[in-house]
Design a protein around this motif. Sequence first.
Motif, PDB file in Angstrom:
ATOM      1  N   ALA A 194       0.830  -1.439   0.161  1.00 48.39           N
ATOM      2  CA  ALA A 194      -0.416   0.053  -0.028  1.00 48.39           C
ATOM      3  C   ALA A 194       0.892   1.123  -0.105  1.00 48.39           C
ATOM      4  O   ALA A 194       1.927   1.027   0.236  1.00 48.39           O
ATOM      5  N   TRP A 195       0.168   1.811  -0.435  1.00 49.80           N
ATOM      6  CA  TRP A 195       1.021   3.434  -0.810  1.00 49.80           C
ATOM      7  C   TRP A 195      -0.033   4.942  -0.617  1.00 49.80           C
ATOM      8  O   TRP A 195       0.802   5.814  -0.204  1.00 49.80           O
ATOM      9  N   ALA A 196      -1.349   4.139  -0.811  1.00 48.29           N
ATOM     10  CA  ALA A 196      -1.896   5.436  -0.549  1.00 48.29           C
ATOM     11  C   ALA A 196      -3.637   4.857  -0.208  1.00 48.29           C
ATOM     12  O   ALA A 196      -3.588   3.693   0.096  1.00 48.29           O
ATOM     13  N   ASN A 197      -4.124   5.978   0.626  1.00 49.56           N
ATOM     14  CA  ASN A 197      -5.920   5.217   1.010  1.00 49.56           C
ATOM     15  C   ASN A 197      -6.436   7.150   1.019  1.00 49.56           C
ATOM     16  O   ASN A 197      -5.990   8.016   0.987  1.00 49.56           O
ATOM     17  N   ASN A 198      -7.590   6.336   1.227  1.00 47.51           N
ATOM     18  CA  ASN A 198      -8.743   7.424   1.076  1.00 47.51           C
ATOM     19  C   ASN A 198      -9.240   7.799   2.037  1.00 47.51           C
ATOM     20  O   ASN A 198      -9.700   6.855   3.156  1.00 47.51           O
ATOM     21  N   SER A 199     -10.314   8.744   2.513  1.00 45.65           N
ATOM     22  CA  SER A 199     -11.330   8.788   3.872  1.00 45.65           C
ATOM     23  C   SER A 199     -12.052   7.843   3.501  1.00 45.65           C
ATOM     24  O   SER A 199     -12.979   6.983   4.754  1.00 45.65           O
ATOM     25  N   LYS A 200     -12.607   6.484   2.356  1.00 39.70           N
ATOM     26  CA  LYS A 200     -14.071   6.300   2.806  1.00 39.70           C
ATOM     27  C   LYS A 200     -12.623   4.598   2.157  1.00 39.70           C
ATOM     28  O   LYS A 200     -13.446   3.852   2.437  1.00 39.70           O
ATOM     29  N   GLY A 201     -11.988   4.673   2.637  1.00 42.04           N
ATOM     30  CA  GLY A 201     -11.340   2.915   3.142  1.00 42.04           C
ATOM     31  C   GLY A 201     -10.753   2.516   1.924  1.00 42.04           C
ATOM     32  O   GLY A 201     -10.320   1.464   1.902  1.00 42.04           O
ATOM     33  N   ASP A 202     -10.772   3.361   1.253  1.00 39.61           N
ATOM     34  CA  ASP A 202     -10.214   2.962  -0.116  1.00 39.61           C
ATOM     35  C   ASP A 202      -8.405   2.911  -0.094  1.00 39.61           C
ATOM     36  O   ASP A 202      -8.514   3.452   0.332  1.00 39.61           O
ATOM     37  N   TYR A 203      -7.797   1.828  -0.872  1.00 35.70           N
ATOM     38  CA  TYR A 203      -6.710   1.497  -1.098  1.00 35.70           C
ATOM     39  C   TYR A 203      -5.738   2.189  -2.731  1.00 35.70           C
ATOM     40  O   TYR A 203      -6.367   1.448  -3.423  1.00 35.70           O
ATOM     41  N   CYS A 204      -4.452   2.345  -2.966  1.00 31.46           N
ATOM     42  CA  CYS A 204      -3.782   2.370  -4.069  1.00 31.46           C
ATOM     43  C   CYS A 204      -2.978   1.201  -3.553  1.00 31.46           C
ATOM     44  O   CYS A 204      -1.943   1.972  -2.029  1.00 31.46           O
ATOM     45  N   PHE A 205      -2.175   0.457  -4.265  1.00 31.42           N
ATOM     46  CA  PHE A 205      -0.849  -0.648  -4.257  1.00 31.42           C
ATOM     47  C   PHE A 205      -0.668  -0.533  -5.393  1.00 31.42           C
ATOM     48  O   PHE A 205      -0.574  -0.294  -6.158  1.00 31.42           O
ATOM     49  N   TRP A 206       1.320  -1.423  -5.326  1.00 31.33           N
ATOM     50  CA  TRP A 206       2.023  -1.271  -6.045  1.00 31.33           C
ATOM     51  C   TRP A 206       1.316  -3.240  -5.974  1.00 31.33           C
ATOM     52  O   TRP A 206       1.356  -3.654  -4.408  1.00 31.33           O
ATOM     53  N   HIS A 207       1.237  -3.758  -7.296  1.00 30.00           N
ATOM     54  CA  HIS A 207       1.684  -4.979  -6.948  1.00 30.00           C
ATOM     55  C   HIS A 207       3.352  -5.645  -7.264  1.00 30.00           C
ATOM     56  O   HIS A 207       3.744  -5.372  -8.743  1.00 30.00           O
ATOM     57  N   MET A 208       3.990  -5.699  -6.278  1.00 30.17           N
ATOM     58  CA  MET A 208       4.988  -6.674  -6.496  1.00 30.17           C
ATOM     59  C   MET A 208       5.352  -8.055  -7.260  1.00 30.17           C
ATOM     60  O   MET A 208       5.935  -9.146  -7.171  1.00 30.17           O
ATOM     61  N   VAL A 209       5.285  -7.590  -8.856  1.00 28.31           N
ATOM     62  CA  VAL A 209       5.620  -9.123  -9.162  1.00 28.31           C
ATOM     63  C   VAL A 209       7.095  -8.273  -9.983  1.00 28.31           C
ATOM     64  O   VAL A 209       6.644  -7.659 -10.825  1.00 28.31           O
ATOM     65  N   GLY A 210       7.761  -9.710  -9.990  1.00 29.38           N
ATOM     66  CA  GLY A 210       9.496  -9.555 -10.882  1.00 29.38           C
ATOM     67  C   GLY A 210      10.163  -8.651 -10.140  1.00 29.38           C
ATOM     68  O   GLY A 210       9.967  -8.131  -8.972  1.00 29.38           O
ATOM     69  N   GLU A 211      11.330  -8.482 -10.312  1.00 28.98           N
ATOM     70  CA  GLU A 211      12.494  -8.019  -8.965  1.00 28.98           C
ATOM     71  C   GLU A 211      12.091  -5.942  -9.696  1.00 28.98           C
ATOM     72  O   GLU A 211      13.246  -5.775  -8.724  1.00 28.98           O
ATOM     73  N   ASP A 212      11.683  -5.713 -10.979  1.00 31.81           N
ATOM     74  CA  ASP A 212      11.979  -4.020 -11.357  1.00 31.81           C
ATOM     75  C   ASP A 212      10.362  -3.298 -11.174  1.00 31.81           C
ATOM     76  O   ASP A 212       9.414  -3.775 -11.068  1.00 31.81           O
ATOM     77  N   PRO A 213      10.795  -2.536 -10.238  1.00 28.30           N
ATOM     78  CA  PRO A 213      10.080  -1.537  -9.205  1.00 28.30           C
ATOM     79  C   PRO A 213       9.090  -0.560 -10.374  1.00 28.30           C
ATOM     80  O   PRO A 213       8.437  -0.121 -10.095  1.00 28.30           O
ATOM     81  N   ALA A 229       8.450  -1.767 -12.932  1.00 31.58           N
ATOM     82  CA  ALA A 229       6.784  -2.244 -13.851  1.00 31.58           C
ATOM     83  C   ALA A 229       6.070  -2.681 -12.957  1.00 31.58           C
ATOM     84  O   ALA A 229       5.030  -3.444 -13.732  1.00 31.58           O
ATOM     85  N   TRP A 230       6.465  -2.378 -11.373  1.00 33.56           N
ATOM     86  CA  TRP A 230       5.271  -2.782 -10.701  1.00 33.56           C
ATOM     87  C   TRP A 230       3.360  -1.706 -11.273  1.00 33.56           C
ATOM     88  O   TRP A 230       3.928  -0.837 -11.072  1.00 33.56           O
ATOM     89  N   PRO A 231       2.716  -2.713 -11.679  1.00 34.71           N
ATOM     90  CA  PRO A 231       1.364  -1.970 -12.007  1.00 34.71           C
ATOM     91  C   PRO A 231       0.913  -1.604 -10.798  1.00 34.71           C
ATOM     92  O   PRO A 231       0.934  -1.439  -9.382  1.00 34.71           O
ATOM     93  N   VAL A 232      -0.176  -0.465 -10.991  1.00 32.69           N
ATOM     94  CA  VAL A 232      -1.096   0.090  -9.302  1.00 32.69           C
ATOM     95  C   VAL A 232      -1.947  -0.653  -9.805  1.00 32.69           C
ATOM     96  O   VAL A 232      -2.709  -1.088 -10.480  1.00 32.69           O
ATOM     97  N   VAL A 233      -2.341  -1.471  -8.532  1.00 30.63           N
ATOM     98  CA  VAL A 233      -3.415  -1.400  -8.009  1.00 30.63           C
ATOM     99  C   VAL A 233      -4.501  -1.371  -6.952  1.00 30.63           C
ATOM    100  O   VAL A 233      -4.007  -0.561  -5.755  1.00 30.63           O
ATOM    101  N   VAL A 234      -6.079  -1.259  -7.293  1.00 32.21           N
ATOM    102  CA  VAL A 234      -6.993  -0.410  -7.009  1.00 32.21           C
ATOM    103  C   VAL A 234      -7.982  -0.381  -6.034  1.00 32.21           C
ATOM    104  O   VAL A 234      -8.187  -1.884  -6.664  1.00 32.21           O
ATOM    105  N   THR A 257       2.658   4.278 -14.220  1.00 34.97           N
ATOM    106  CA  THR A 257       3.462   4.489 -12.857  1.00 34.97           C
ATOM    107  C   THR A 257       2.572   5.563 -12.007  1.00 34.97           C
ATOM    108  O   THR A 257       1.738   5.534 -11.748  1.00 34.97           O
ATOM    109  N   THR A 258       3.138   5.506 -10.473  1.00 35.75           N
ATOM    110  CA  THR A 258       2.413   6.449  -9.589  1.00 35.75           C
ATOM    111  C   THR A 258       2.348   7.236 -10.323  1.00 35.75           C
ATOM    112  O   THR A 258       1.234   8.104 -10.371  1.00 35.75           O
TER     113      THR A 258
END
Length: 186
Positions: A107-126, A128-133, A147-148
């Motif tokens: 996780a790297w972000a969240n909002n007041s409603k409890g939603d989150y933004c993450f990086w999906h840490m797949v692979g060695e190259d950060p 290339a990590w997609p954002v997951v909401v 990217t972020t």
Amino acid sequence: MSASMQRLEEVLGEPDRVVVPPPWDRSAAETGIVLPQDYRAFVDRYGSVRICNDLLVWSPSIQFDPHGFEKFVRASRFAEEDILLAYEDKEEDIPFEVHPAPGGLLAWANNSKGDYCFWHMVGEDPEAWPVVVWIQDDFKWDVVDATTTEFLADVITGSYGLANDILTRIQGAPLWKHEGDWTGRF
């Protein structure tokens, strides 16, 4: 400066203060994780920010804990707890695991409603990590190949399809405000 960081800076404008950036070389030593470069550039320029008085973009900080990177990574546990509570007895329906699971979400972000933004840490190259909401109220997951800083610019400008789900635009609220830096100062 990357094109996506330049675009985000055009959207946000100049920071209103100089922030103390994290010593990024400590991240891998403390956590074994190197965070994406565009995120690091954003934090070096803006620190932790709250967008539209709602979406909080986190930043490693030594406020209250001298191990700022470990604290940043541990914060994903709060996201995991929220996810598990929301899914109650339907944990098998959760499409992702949270770090420290291999290839888990950080996780790297969240909002007041409890939603989150993450990086999906797949692979060695950060880079290339997609954002997951995760939109908690709708049990909606979205994987964004961005990217972020691309993602944040798309959210703020409304060009991301779920922008209105994760960013509540409050009339009269500033576009963004500083929430802290490595030292924790506001």
